[in-house]
Design an enzyme around this catalytic site. Structure first.
Site, PDB file in Angstrom:
ATOM      1  N   ASP A  64       5.903 -20.267  34.473  1.00 42.27           N
ATOM      2  CA  ASP A  64       6.945 -19.238  34.499  1.00 42.27           C
ATOM      3  C   ASP A  64       6.905 -18.505  35.828  1.00 42.27           C
ATOM      4  OD1 ASP A  64       4.559 -17.886  34.110  1.00 42.27           O
ATOM      5  OD2 ASP A  64       5.031 -17.230  32.085  1.00 42.27           O
ATOM      6  N   ASN A 125       1.182 -10.303  22.288  1.00 36.39           N
ATOM      7  CA  ASN A 125       2.243 -10.442  21.272  1.00 36.39           C
ATOM      8  C   ASN A 125       2.416 -11.890  20.823  1.00 36.39           C
ATOM      9  OD1 ASN A 125       3.423 -11.584  23.489  1.00 36.39           O
ATOM     10  ND2 ASN A 125       5.248 -10.282  23.498  1.00 36.39           N
ATOM     11  N   HIS A 127       2.917 -14.502  22.874  1.00 35.31           N
ATOM     12  CA  HIS A 127       3.747 -15.362  23.735  1.00 35.31           C
ATOM     13  C   HIS A 127       2.885 -16.418  24.437  1.00 35.31           C
ATOM     14  CE1 HIS A 127       3.553 -12.559  27.581  1.00 35.31           C
ATOM     15  NE2 HIS A 127       2.518 -13.360  27.547  1.00 35.31           N
ATOM     16  N   GLU A 132       8.750 -15.197  24.407  1.00 37.49           N
ATOM     17  CA  GLU A 132       8.427 -14.011  23.626  1.00 37.49           C
ATOM     18  C   GLU A 132       8.708 -14.261  22.146  1.00 37.49           C
ATOM     19  OE1 GLU A 132       6.766 -12.050  25.261  1.00 37.49           O
ATOM     20  OE2 GLU A 132       7.687 -11.220  27.047  1.00 37.49           O
TER      21      GLU A 132
HETATM   22  P1  PGA Z   1      -3.363 -12.323  30.935  1.00 36.24           P
HETATM   23  O1  PGA Z   1      -1.943 -12.836  30.480  1.00 36.24           O
HETATM   24  O2  PGA Z   1      -4.173 -13.527  31.292  1.00 36.24           O
HETATM   25  O3  PGA Z   1      -3.097 -11.464  32.133  1.00 36.24           O
HETATM   26  O4  PGA Z   1      -3.944 -11.579  29.777  1.00 36.24           O
HETATM   27  C1  PGA Z   1      -1.850 -13.892  29.576  1.00 36.24           C
HETATM   28  C2  PGA Z   1      -0.419 -14.132  29.194  1.00 36.24           C
HETATM   29  O5  PGA Z   1       0.361 -13.156  29.125  1.00 36.24           O
HETATM   30  O6  PGA Z   1      -0.061 -15.280  28.936  1.00 36.24           O
END
Ligand code: PGA
Length: 224
Positions: A64, A125, A127, A132
Site C-alpha cells: 500500500d 482494527n 486491517h 479496513e
Molecule cells: P505497525 O502497523 O507495524 O506500525 O503496527 C501495522 C499495520 O498497520 O499493518
C-alpha cells in the site's frame, strides 16, 4: 483457525521472518515478493540488509501507499528507500508501489507469475495492508479512506493526527490472497487481542485479517 507462533522477542520475530525471506530469494532468485511498511517490519529489514543478499533478480510489490507526495519522509516510498531499497542491490525498476490504472498494477502481478511470498503486518482494527474493516473479501487494488483508528495509530509517525493522510492506495484482500505463501508478523500486546480474533474467530469482513484463515499457506508470528 490458524496457529499463532509466539516468539520470545522482537529480535527473534525479525530474524525469523528475515530468514524466511532469505530462504525464498536464495532458493528462487526470480522471486516476487510483497512487502509491508510500518514499525513492525523495521527489524526484519535491518536483518535482511545485514545478510547482504543478492536482490538483483527479485521483484517487489508494496502492499500500500498513502496518497501523498512520494518524496515526503513519511511516504511509504521514502520508507522503503531508507530501510531496504537504498541498502541492497535491488533494481529501482524492479520495485513497484500500487499504481494507476489499478488493473495494470494487478496485471503486472499476474504477468510476473504471481506473488511467491507476501509479508504482512496487522492493524489494531484487524486491517491488512489498508483494507479496513468492511472491505470486501473480493477486493482488488483501489483507493481507500483510512479508518479513524488507523489515522490515530499512525499519527505517531506524523506531527499530529491532522497531518496523517486520509486516503491511500492498497492491494485488495483478493490480491493478497492470490499469493502462494503469506507470513503475518505482529509485535506488541496491543495486537494480541485482534490477532486472536482474526486467527481463531469468525471469518468476517468486519475483521479483514480473518480472511487468512481461508489460505492454506499462512504462517503467523507474534511477540509481545
Ligand atoms: P505497525 O502497523 O507495524 O506500525 O503496527 C501495522 C499495520 O498497520 O499493518
Amino acid at each position: 483457525m490458524k496457529t499463532i507462533n509466539k516468539l520470545s522477542s522482537y529480535k527473534e520475530l525479525s530474524s525469523t521472518v528475515a530468514d524466511i525471506v532469505e530462504e525464498q530469494i536464495t532458493k528462487h532468485p526470480l522471486s516476487k515478493l510483497v512487502l509491508p511498511t510500518g514499525s513492525t517490519p523495521l527489524g526484519m529489514y535491518e536483518e535482511l540488509v545485514n545478510k547482504k543478499l543478492d536482490w538483483s533478480t527479485v521483484i517487489t510489490f508494496n502492499l500500500d501507499a498513502y496518497l501523498m507526495n512520494i518524496t515526503h519522509p513519511q511516504s511509504y516510498q521514502s520508507y522503503m528507500k531508507k530501510n531496504l531499497f537504498d541498502r541492497t542491490n535491488i533494481y529501482p525498476n524492479h520495485s513497484h508501489f500500487p499504481f494507476r490504472p489499478f488493473s495494470a498494477f494487478e496485471d503486472k502481478i499476474v504477468g510476473s507469475m504471481g506473488i511467491d511470498l507476501c509479508i504482512l503486518g496487522i492493524g489494531t482494527n484487524g486491517h491488512i495492508a489498508f483494507n479496513e474493516p468492511g472491505s470486501s473479501f473480493d477486493s482488488r487494488t483501489r483507493v481507500v479512506h483510512l479508518d479513524e483508528q488507523t489515522i490515530k495509530d499512525n499519527s505517531r509517525f506524523f506531527g499530529s493526527v491532522d497531518d496523517v493522510p486520509t486516503q491511500a492506495i492498497t492491494m485488495g484482500l483478493g490480491t493478497i490472497m492470490d499469493s502462494k505463501k503469506i507470513v503475518l508478523m505482529a509485535n506488541g500486546v496491543n495486537k494480541l487481542n485482534i490477532l486472536n480474533v482474526a486467527m481463531n474467530g469468525e471469518v468476517t469482513e468486519d475483521v479483514p485479517a480473518s480472511i487468512l484463515q481461508r489460505h492454506d499457506n499462512v504462517e503467523v508470528f507474534y511477540c509481545d
